[in-house]
Write a protein that holds these residues in place. Structure first.
Motif, short mmCIF file in Angstrom:
data_model
loop_
_atom_site.label_atom_id
_atom_site.label_comp_id
_atom_site.label_asym_id
_atom_site.label_seq_id
_atom_site.Cartn_x
_atom_site.Cartn_y
_atom_site.Cartn_z
N LEU A 146 0.83 -1.20 0.00
CA LEU A 146 0.00 0.00 0.00
C LEU A 146 0.86 1.26 0.00
CD1 LEU A 146 -2.62 1.53 0.13
CD2 LEU A 146 -2.73 1.07 2.60
N GLY A 147 1.92 1.27 0.81
CA GLY A 147 2.78 2.43 0.85
C GLY A 147 3.41 2.74 -0.51
N LEU A 148 3.81 1.69 -1.23
CA LEU A 148 4.42 1.89 -2.55
C LEU A 148 3.37 2.30 -3.59
CD1 LEU A 148 7.05 -1.00 -2.66
CD2 LEU A 148 7.47 1.46 -2.41
N LEU A 149 2.14 1.80 -3.46
CA LEU A 149 1.06 2.28 -4.33
C LEU A 149 0.84 3.77 -4.15
CD1 LEU A 149 -1.67 -0.53 -4.01
CD2 LEU A 149 -0.61 0.26 -6.14
N ILE A 150 0.79 4.20 -2.88
CA ILE A 150 0.59 5.62 -2.60
C ILE A 150 1.76 6.44 -3.16
CG2 ILE A 150 0.44 7.35 -0.77
CD1 ILE A 150 -0.93 5.17 0.95
N ALA A 151 2.98 5.98 -2.89
CA ALA A 151 4.15 6.72 -3.34
C ALA A 151 4.21 6.83 -4.86
CB ALA A 151 5.42 6.06 -2.81
N ALA A 152 3.95 5.71 -5.55
CA ALA A 152 4.01 5.72 -7.02
C ALA A 152 3.05 6.75 -7.60
CB ALA A 152 3.70 4.33 -7.56
N ARG A 153 1.81 6.77 -7.09
CA ARG A 153 0.84 7.74 -7.60
C ARG A 153 1.20 9.16 -7.17
NH1 ARG A 153 -4.72 7.53 -8.78
NH2 ARG A 153 -4.27 5.42 -9.52
#
Length: 367
Positions: A146-153
């Motif tokens: 989830l953290g990487l999904l948020i960061a990517a966007r």
């Protein structure tokens, strides 16, 4: 397919996705395509499985997009479990996490980051197999995803802020890997906390609470700055800091908290609300989303929360709901611009299937 509570499973139900609830590397509890018997239904409930993806008429045509492939998730959980076991042994003799452990987990973080970055533009289904017995490694991998999904966007739309306050769009893959590593080990400091304190069902006393407040510092001390990026260490040390300064261990506020730690704080709290623990039941997705939304500007960076809201829906595709009139319904689709008005599907007593746009903006529903 749709996600059904294990308490509501009935004999004859066909499992759509394999069910795992053992340690990483163990065989699935139930394989995809299995038609459940009465004894299987009881076993799933007693083994702590919260929900199961099933294939039936009500869920026909619904295909939630998983944020992480099963193979990548399993590999990540194996590495986290093995590394934490070794870290616990080394902690007893005062040793830090070894360079080879750091390198393995950095590779895991890079794999997750690569997979997340390659995902199409969509709303994602996060893993629903949450059991109290395997909370630590499952939580670490889910928070990382989830953290990487948020960061990517977020970094795609806004860039990242360097130490001079400039917005930049370069070196994103490297930052994703550093963030991913920090997220995988964000709670490593809890290895220094007695298990009876971590899992205490009642209120913590002053001494116990002080121990809990130290785990970010304990975790940072277990990482060697010569082998671990300070960006990653900042995730471990500061993921419990809060936007308004009410967090711990330093009481930092606003942009004094590293951006990576601000992302980690949102992902960590959402997954903690959604997870089964020995001392509290898991809450449905809309509760996790509401906790994050209500913390915008106080607990969490409002800009990070805004990105989170684009990705994580209160009523995700495939999730089962109980409507106000008592009928079961499943979410067919959801528009990120109208997250509390998903399209749902119900089935009448005569078997007729109906779809309509629900409105959950005022009346919360049970998931």
């Amino acid at each position: 397919m749709r996600l059904v509570s294990s308490r509501q499973l009935t004999p004859g139900t066909v499992v759509a996705r394999e069910v795992r609830n053992g340690p990483p590397g163990t065989a699935p509890l139930v394989l995809a395509g299995t038609r459940l018997t009465d004894s299987m239904c009881r076993r799933l409930a007693t083994r702590g499985v919260q929900a199961v993806w099933v294939d039936d008429e009500l869920g026909e045509g619904i295909e939630p997009l998983e944020a992480l492939s099963p193979d990548t998730r399993d590999a990540a959980e194996r590495e986290v479990t093995a590394t934490l076991a070794q870290a616990r042994e080394r902690l007893a003799s005062g040793q830090q996490l070894q360079a080879q452990d750091v390198e393995r987990l950095r590779g895991v973080a890079a794999s997750i980051a690569t997979e997340v970055a390659a995902l199409p533009e969509a709303v994602y289904a996060l893993s629903e197999m949450r059991t109290a017995d395997h909370y630590t490694h499952e939580h670490s991998v889910r928070v990382t995803t989830l953290g990487l999904l948020i960061a990517a966007r977020h970094w795609r739309d806004h860039g990242w802020t360097d130490h001079r306050g400039r917005q930049r769009f370069d070196r994103v893959p490297q930052r994703m890997t550093q963030l991913g590593f920090g997220l995988l080990v964000h709670d490593i400091g809890k290895l220094a906390i007695p298990r009876d304190v971590l899992d205490k069902p009642g209120r913590l006393d002053a001494r116990e609470w002080e121990l809990i407040r130290r785990h970010p510092d304990y975790g940072a001390m277990m990482l060697n700055h010569t082998t671990t990026s300070m960006l990653a260490i900042s995730v471990v040390r500061f993921h419990h800091e809060r936007w308004d300064g009410a967090g711990y261990p330093r009481g930092l506020a606003g942009r004094r908290i590293s951006e990576l730690a601000r992302i980690a704080a949102v992902a960590d709290v959402y997954d903690a609300v959604r997870s089964e623990r020995p001392y509290k039941p898991a809450k449905p997705p809309h509760v996790g989303v509401e906790v994050v939304e209500e913390g915008s500007g106080t607990a969490f960076d409002p800009a990070i929360v805004a990105t989170f809201r684009q990705l994580v829906m209160p009523y995700p595709e495939g999730h089962q709901l109980v409507l106000e009139d008592g009928r079961d319904a499943v979410v067919v689709s959801v528009d990120p611009e109208r997250p509390y008005r998903p399209r749902v599907r119900t089935q009448d007593d005569d078997g007729t299937v109906r779809e309509f746009d629900a409105d959950f903006t005022r009346t919360p529903v049970q998931a």
